[in-house]
Scaffold this motif. Structure first.
Motif, PDB file in Angstrom:
ATOM      1  N   SER A 232      57.271 -16.123 -20.230  1.00 32.07           N
ATOM      2  CA  SER A 232      56.838 -17.045 -19.178  1.00 32.07           C
ATOM      3  C   SER A 232      55.580 -16.538 -18.481  1.00 32.07           C
TER       4      SER A 232
ATOM      5  N   THR B  24      57.968 -21.966 -23.047  1.00 30.56           N
ATOM      6  CA  THR B  24      58.188 -21.327 -21.752  1.00 30.56           C
ATOM      7  C   THR B  24      57.254 -21.956 -20.741  1.00 30.56           C
TER       8      THR B  24
ATOM      9  N   ALA C 154      58.805 -25.411 -19.390  1.00 31.21           N
ATOM     10  CA  ALA C 154      59.182 -24.830 -20.680  1.00 31.21           C
ATOM     11  C   ALA C 154      59.558 -25.900 -21.707  1.00 31.21           C
TER      12      ALA C 154
END
Ligand code: THU
Length: 134
Positions: free
Chosen positions: A17, A41, A54
């Protein structure tokens, strides 16, 4: 690719992320009828409102690779103590790919200790989609 594998793929995706602003790392993994998995993500931006979720990133990757259906299951993980469900925009984005292939995927909402599984149609009833335009 079992549900356990799909959940693991979502968790691995969350490790990538880019969420320096919210510090809320989300991972998503899409499983297709042919057994393939596409992950995504969240990707944030210094212009905060431009954050990409995401699930939306995963759908964009899948569609850019040519997939137009076969979506069977989606796992979504967040960092909180409780499972998260896809945001409203992501529900609509997921619905586009699902409806194209005539599936109603299971959405696995994954927390640290529990998984809540719901159908996309339950999260987005009476959805507007490609079939609405023909
Ligand atoms: N986020 C997702 O990636 N998916 C969702 O379904 C809900 C929210 C992200 C967007 C933002 O980067 C962070 O989580 C906090 O909202």
């Amino acid at each position: 690719m079992t549900d356990t594998d799909l959940i693991a793929a979502a968790r691995t995706a969350a490790e990538r992320s880019y969420s320096p602003y919210s510090k809320f790392a989300v991972g998503a993994a899409l499983r297709f009828a042919d057994g393939s998995v596409v992950t995504g993500t969240n990707i944030e931006n210094a212009s905060y409102g431009l954050a990409l979720c995401a699930e939306t990133v995963a759908v964009a990757k899948a569609m850019a690779d040519g997939r137009r259906g076969g979506l069977e299951a989606v796992a979504v993980t967040g960092p909180g103590a409780e499972p998260i469900t896809p945001c409203g925009r992501c529900r609509q984005v997921l619905n586009e790919l699902a409806q194209l292939g005539g599936t109603d995927p299971d959405i696995l909402c994954v927390g640290p200790d529990a998984v809540r599984t719901v159908k996309l149609s339950a999260l987005l009833p009476d959805a507007f989609g490609p079939a609405s335009l023909v």
